[in-house]
Design a protein around this motif. Sequence first.
Motif: not given
Length: 400
Positions: A372-389
């Motif tokens: 869900l976050m970032p909302l509508n992925n407005a800040t451009g969170l990448t798949e690799q960054e999601r994987a790190v989190v």
Amino acid sequence: MESYLLDWANLLLRWLHVITAIAWVGSSFYFVFLDSSLTPPVDEDLKRQGVSGELWAVHGGGFYHPVKFALAPPKLPEHLHWFYWESYTTWMSGFALFAVSYLWNAGSYLVDKSLVDWSPLAAGATAVGFMVVFWLAYDAICRVFGEREKGDTIVGALVAVLVAIAAWLACHWYPGRAAFLLVGAMVATAMSANVLFWIIPGQRKMVAAIREGRPVDPIHGKRGKQRSVHNTYFTLPVLLAMLSNHYSFLWNHPRNWLVLILLMFAGAAIRQFFVLRHGWKLGRNRHPAPYAAVGVVAIVATAIWLAPAPGAAVAAAAPQAAGYAQVKPILEQRCYQCHGAQLQMKNVRLDSPQALKQHAANVYQQTVVTRLMPLNNATGLTEQERAVVGQWFRDGAKVD
């Protein structure tokens, strides 16, 4: 302070909206049940008065005996109860809630630049236009085909196609959560407009004719009944669309428009079961179980289709290990602008190790699981960054 006041407005409007929606849906369901359960009167006096159906019921320790007159009672009572405030208040509170939650922050809630790169004003205006255009198209279909032979079947098929087109467009123009809500609001607007422009005006004309001693034109009752029946079939699909914002696995799907169509179809089929069930108990029609079965099968099939594959929560290859040093730059770039020192949306602040530790589970849930976050992925969170989190959380969400 603005966020705090908006939260209060959201709470109070949502509370009002739910209360009035319960009243509207409840009265609608009751009258559908009543019409389907009426039997010809036995008492000769009722027949002479023009009663076409009656029902005996028990509730709350008392017995009730509602009757329905074919066209008009011999004499109108001084006090006649009208059912319209439930509809109007539900729509007004719903639109106000939509304005506070979505139109006020259209840039965040209605704009996904990966779908359509337009201004917040254009997105908001088009959303309102969705409601207006759907009502005009639906109303035109009812006017043109509603009184023809097999008109109900033709209207039902055309309206189903119209809803499907609207769902496809909404899901290709708006973020998934907003698209689902908008389709629900669109159909709900048509429901309330049916009451405002057809059902109540027709009833007023009937009442005026009775009081003036003129013959009652049965067309008003026929048209009002037709729109009322449409409203009862719209009810479950609308409720599904309104509740869907809590379930991201529905509207985050790549073919979310098809998910919405399937579930709305299931709701209409299940509603058909309940409508016909009353007639079946009186021997008027066959058992409507096949309609319920079709609805349930549609829901089960959709659930199986949407079931995530093992390990699908992390689309990108996760690192071997991830600590605070790897997560902090991601949060600084993607999250601090809404959850930092200057702004804390939903009272969540992530710009310190202690605050991040407190919200670690929520961060993982919102960014990796539900996405869900970032909302509508407005800040451009990448798949690799999601994987790190995700890896950081699974490693214990350490902040040292």
